[in-house]
Design an enzyme around this catalytic site. Structure first.
Site, PDB file in Angstrom:
ATOM      1  N   ASP A 113       0.831  -1.211   0.000  1.00 29.40           N
ATOM      2  CA  ASP A 113       0.000   0.000   0.000  1.00 29.40           C
ATOM      3  C   ASP A 113       0.870   1.268   0.000  1.00 29.40           C
ATOM      4  O   ASP A 113       0.672   2.176   0.817  1.00 29.40           O
ATOM      5  CB  ASP A 113      -0.923   0.025   1.220  1.00 29.40           C
ATOM      6  CG  ASP A 113      -1.582  -1.314   1.492  1.00 29.40           C
ATOM      7  OD1 ASP A 113      -1.990  -1.974   0.522  1.00 29.40           O
ATOM      8  OD2 ASP A 113      -1.684  -1.700   2.673  1.00 29.40           O
ATOM      9  N   GLU A 164     -11.230  -1.346  -2.818  1.00 31.78           N
ATOM     10  CA  GLU A 164     -10.530  -0.673  -1.733  1.00 31.78           C
ATOM     11  C   GLU A 164      -9.382   0.169  -2.286  1.00 31.78           C
ATOM     12  O   GLU A 164      -9.094   0.148  -3.480  1.00 31.78           O
ATOM     13  CB  GLU A 164      -9.983  -1.704  -0.729  1.00 31.78           C
ATOM     14  CG  GLU A 164      -8.934  -2.644  -1.320  1.00 31.78           C
ATOM     15  CD  GLU A 164      -8.479  -3.728  -0.356  1.00 31.78           C
ATOM     16  OE1 GLU A 164      -9.129  -3.909   0.697  1.00 31.78           O
ATOM     17  OE2 GLU A 164      -7.476  -4.404  -0.659  1.00 31.78           O
TER      18      GLU A 164
END
Length: 534
Positions: free
Chosen positions: A198, A393
């Site tokens: 991420d 997401e």
């Protein structure tokens, strides 16, 4: 000539039972359509397809045939006119069907391929296809000035100027001469930073780069203990300087938690650093209940001074202005802040009750949303968004060409993780779901040829020359949720990578494919100038 090849995959999940398609220009290099996801799913028999092939009849109609994986004596048949729409599904005796040809590859026209790519994507690397040849004419008494940039055309049709380095001396006597030089394409070290999922890179107003990401622990790989305990902030003067082995960065732990009872991970996930109204903020998620590691919610840190030296204040969970909002009432993560037209917006993923959807709201300050209006913008509708888990997401934003582009990650976090894309006019109401257009296929997927799998959860920055740079994590090992004893969430093999982001002639982003694994290098592309001295 273009070629199309049908196939199935061996992933041992429902996606394995469907028709997949890939195309080629030379029968050597193949590109998987629809992110290597299924296109046709049988509804008869075992619903498990195997050994698909196409047959063109004398009247020009096209039939798709495939064996029943669990009952080879039966076959599925469909008709198609364009390799996109499939009709008239039948379940028939294999003895009544044609025998599969030795070569299942079929030739298709440019129009058919273009139509397939419009629906299922064009997963090709963007490369320089042509470079402008410069022509300069000057008198012998004049100084010859060669241009500082030349026009370059890419394989996706985009044209842009690139800085050129001229290598030869410029002649001064009458005649026609050829002068050579080169333009450069830079490849970053891949992976740039190991054990960081991420990834987020922010380029500050002074040109320096800040990097943060989900911090995995390779010493506790796959066991879920001690993982995701810290937020580490890294700073460098250049993007290359952020690399693990370069030694050109400084680093600081700005937040840390002890393991939850049983040494379980507190799930500090997806930190992002933003600069808002003269202050630095780091947004992240973590568990709010020490007895429930899955009770994760959005949080915020604030720093009023130097983020590498001064105190980071924990502002706690993101607050709401009302008590009856759906916001942050369940598994909530991966929030990002968008500063747009003088307003702040928060975008995040939240599960209600099974699917992970992406929501948005305005912010009244950097740690509070106006929860009186919360919009659900995207849900996992397509099969490529529902592998393992139905997930959308990790929103990320680009603002170019009069539009906002929101990338998001889809499916479980294994090798089938990929990116989708939403688009909206820059002047539209961002909290009106109908204003957003969702691309039907993934825009960024695994690339086995480059040793990159499950790319996703990205951010954007710019390099020192102003080019858009795409930041993402990927794996260098191809593994799936169905693999025995594999939990990809706790696999420390998600590594941060960078690649150049390209733009299509229609103003939409082109993510190309994940860059090949290897050390950084500059690829020199020859340039020629024809100089005439009179």
């Amino acid at each position: 000539m273009n070629y199309l090849r049908p196939y199935t995959v061996d992933w041992n999940n429902p996606e394995s039972d469907s028709l997949h398609l890939e195309y080629s220009y030379d029968k050597e290099t193949w590109y998987a359509l629809n992110g290597n996801n299924g296109i046709v799913f049988p509804t008869n028999g075992s619903r498990q397809m195997n050994n698909p092939f196409f047959i063109t009849k004398e009247d020009g109609s096209i039939y798709l045939y495939a064996s029943d994986r669990l009952n080879p004596a039966q076959m599925f048949t469909f008709t198609t006119k364009d390799f996109i729409t499939y009709e008239d599904e039948q379940y028939v005796d294999a003895a009544a069907c044609p025998v599969a040809p030795a070569d299942v590859v079929v030739e298709i026209s440019d129009d058919v391929l273009t139509a397939l790519q419009a629906i299922y994507g064009k997963p090709e690397p963007v490369v320089v296809s042509t470079v402008e040849t410069v022509h300069v004419t000057a008198a012998a008494s004049e100084d010859v000035a060669l241009p500082k940039t030349v026009s370059v055309t890419y394989s996706n049709g985009a044209v842009e100027p690139l800085k050129v380095t001229w290598e030869d001396e410029i002649p001064t006597t009458a005649g026609t001469y050829e002068v050579t030089g080169y333009v450069t394409e830079h490849l970053f070290t891949t992976p740039l930073i190991y054990h960081r999922a991420d990834p987020f890179i922010y380029r500050h107003t002074d040109g320096s780069y800040y990097f943060t990401a989900s911090h995995t622990d390779p010493e506790h790989n796959l066991n879920g203990k001690y993982q995701y305990r810290e937020i580490v902030l890294r700073k460098a003067a250049t993007l290359d300087g952020l690399a693990d082995l370069g030694g050109n960065y400084t680093e600081r732990v700005v937040f840390c938690r002890e393991p939850l009872p049983g040494d379980l991970s507190p799930h500090i996930w997806a930190p992002e650093i933003h600069y808002i109204d003269g202050k630095f903020y780091i947004y992240f998620t973590t568990s709010i209940d020490p007895m429930n590691l899955w009770s994760i919610r959005p949080h915020c840190l604030m720093c009023e001074g130097d983020p590498m030296v001064d105190e980071w204040v924990n502002m706690g969970p993101i607050a709401t202005t009302t008590n009856d909002s759906i916001a942050f009432t369940d598994f909530s993560l991966d929030h990002t802040v968008l500063q747009h037209k003088g307003e702040l917006f928060l975008f995040w993923a939240e599960k209600h009750p099974v699917d992970s959807d992406i929501y948005a709201a305005k912010m009244v300050n950097p740690w509070t949303i106006d929860s009186s209006r919360v919009a659900k913008l995207v849900s996992p509708d397509y099969n490529w968004e529902r592998h393992g888990f139905p997930v959308c997401e990790g929103p990320g934003f680009l603002h170019r060409n009069g539009r906002l582009f929101m990338t998001y990650s889809a499916s479980g976090t294994d090798a089938l993780y990929c990116l989708g894309l939403l688009t909206i006019d820059e002047n539209a109401d961002l909290l009106e779901p109908s204003n957003w257009t969702k691309s039907p296929c993934p825009v960024f997927i695994s690339c086995a040829a480059n040793g990159q799998f499950g790319p996703g959860h990205n951010s954007f920055t710019t390099d020192e020359e102003g080019h858009d740079i795409f930041v993402f994590h990927s794996r260098q090992e191809e593994r799936y949720l169905v693999d025995a004893n594999y939990q990809p969430l706790y696999d420390a093999g998600r590594n941060a990578c960078l690649t150049r982001l390209h733009w299509n002639p229609d103003g939409t982003p082109n993510f190309s494919v994940p860059a090949p694994v290897g050390d950084k290098k500059d690829i020199k592309i020859p340039v020629k100038a024809v100089v005439t001295i009179k």
